[in-house]
Design an enzyme around this catalytic site. Sequence first.
Site, PDB file in Angstrom:
ATOM      1  N   ARG A  37       1.846  13.531 -55.490  1.00 47.45           N
ATOM      2  CA  ARG A  37       3.453  14.956 -55.113  1.00 47.45           C
ATOM      3  C   ARG A  37       3.230  15.488 -56.469  1.00 47.45           C
ATOM      4  O   ARG A  37       3.271  16.462 -56.850  1.00 47.45           O
ATOM      5  CB  ARG A  37       4.380  14.561 -55.125  1.00 47.45           C
ATOM      6  CG  ARG A  37       4.167  14.495 -53.424  1.00 47.45           C
ATOM      7  CD  ARG A  37       5.915  13.932 -53.046  1.00 47.45           C
ATOM      8  NE  ARG A  37       5.909  14.135 -51.458  1.00 47.45           N
ATOM      9  CZ  ARG A  37       6.283  14.127 -50.753  1.00 47.45           C
ATOM     10  NH1 ARG A  37       7.379  12.780 -50.659  1.00 47.45           N
ATOM     11  NH2 ARG A  37       6.253  14.009 -48.981  1.00 47.45           N
ATOM     12  N   LYS A 191      11.546   6.959 -41.390  1.00 48.22           N
ATOM     13  CA  LYS A 191      12.538   8.190 -41.004  1.00 48.22           C
ATOM     14  C   LYS A 191      13.142   8.340 -39.511  1.00 48.22           C
ATOM     15  O   LYS A 191      12.792   9.741 -39.161  1.00 48.22           O
ATOM     16  CB  LYS A 191      11.661   9.626 -41.874  1.00 48.22           C
ATOM     17  CG  LYS A 191      12.495   9.598 -43.706  1.00 48.22           C
ATOM     18  CD  LYS A 191      12.082  10.993 -43.953  1.00 48.22           C
ATOM     19  CE  LYS A 191      12.439  10.615 -45.424  1.00 48.22           C
ATOM     20  NZ  LYS A 191      11.203  11.895 -46.388  1.00 48.22           N
ATOM     21  N   GLY A 344       4.694  11.227 -48.227  1.00 44.35           N
ATOM     22  CA  GLY A 344       4.780  10.871 -49.272  1.00 44.35           C
ATOM     23  C   GLY A 344       4.725   9.779 -49.514  1.00 44.35           C
ATOM     24  O   GLY A 344       3.584   9.085 -50.376  1.00 44.35           O
ATOM     25  N   GLY A 368       7.448  15.258 -42.446  1.00 47.78           N
ATOM     26  CA  GLY A 368       8.563  15.953 -41.875  1.00 47.78           C
ATOM     27  C   GLY A 368       7.753  17.407 -41.865  1.00 47.78           C
ATOM     28  O   GLY A 368       7.657  17.884 -40.464  1.00 47.78           O
TER      29      GLY A 368
END
Length: 387
Positions: A37, A191, A344, A368
Amino acid sequence: MKTLDDLLSEGVSGRRVLVRADLNVPLDGDRITDDGRVRASVPTIKALVDAGARVLVAAHLGRPKGEPDPKFSLAPVAVRLGELLGTPVGIGTGTAGDGTVVLLENIRFDARETSKDDAERAALADELAAKADAFVSDGFGVVHRKQASVYDVAKKLPHYAGRLVLAEVEVLRKLTDDLRRPYVVALGGSKVSDKLGVIKNLLTKVDRLLIGGGMAYTFLKAQGHEVGGSLLQEDQVEQVAGFLKEAEERGVELVLPVDVLAATDFAPDAEHEVVATDAIPADRQGLDIGPATRELFASKLADAKTVFWNGPMGVFEFEAFAGGTRAVAEALVKSDAFTVVGGGDSAAAVRALGLPEDGFSHISTGGGASLEFLEGKELPGVKVLED
Ligand SMILES: Nc1ncnc2c1ncn2[C@@H]1O[C@H](COP(=O)(O)OP(=O)(O)O)[C@@H](O)[C@H]1O
Ligand SMILES: O=C(OP(=O)(O)O)[C@H](O)COP(=O)(O)O
């Protein structure tokens, strides 16, 4: 929507430009284990530096509790960003000189960043806007968040889409506008509560949905299985039971694990064994999909023409529980479908497992964010740039 190139052609020398980047990288202590990232954020920041702008970067790391916490400091990221840019990056509140960069400390150390209260977020956005003359949104991984440094600040400053945001949206459009079927989505990760929400809409779009990782146990529970100490979103079991029913009604093939690696505890060297998903012992937790599931998932990916994958199939950071993620990643590399992996940790897993990055059509920095784009939801951090 105005873009970075528009801003550059207006001229930025000596101007203060605030860039929202997604620098949420995996860390082991203060060592960055995957800098993907950070690297993805360089083109936009470098273009501004080269043009003589005074660049202020806002970013988050992890999910601190709205107050400073050294565990979530962006200091190691400032060092890495400086190395990649070839010019040191300061960290903190200081102001940048012409052609230099300052990275603000983790913006989520301020509770207003993620507040549900519009006025609280707006107050932080005002403070950020006072530090800059223009805003460049380049944190694709966070554009699904209606947060002060992503959304509210764009309302206060002339705003532009950065290179990463533009590139990501362009690729993902292929999955919505120009889709070849069968279309298979594979979901995993941890998540769970965030990402369960997207499934309802995905069921109207996909031909097949593979569910692994920490996501699987809420589904197994909804099917009536006990899941021991595995990751479970108890309050969403009923909702998930609805998904199972809806998938059946729509003719969407929803594929769940048939076996898992059940471990005594959450540790790299935890004792573990392969168990069927209808026989997970009460004192064990599922940390990876089992060998039969790996084969099953690979077979369900083999005839796909389009694949989107988000979320590791197991705790790939522990070698003993990386096999499921490796199997799915290898199936994508083998496939001649249009393959996108997002997130990620998913992108980090691909690299950590030594798979060729060019084995995928696209590796997205957003998990997401990509999922919400694919389900057809408006992304607040993109929408706000259009106004
Ligand atoms: N069965 C599991 N139990 C607990 N954690 C899991 C399990 N499977 C995967 N994970 C964890 O999920 C994390 C990544 O989840 P997530 O953030 O949703 O993915 P991404 O960053 O790719 O969007 C990884 O750190 C991995 O260890
Ligand atoms: O890691 C991220 O998302 P992802 O795990 O879905 O790829 C982004 O940095 C957003 O972080 P958040 O999910 O804590 O808002």
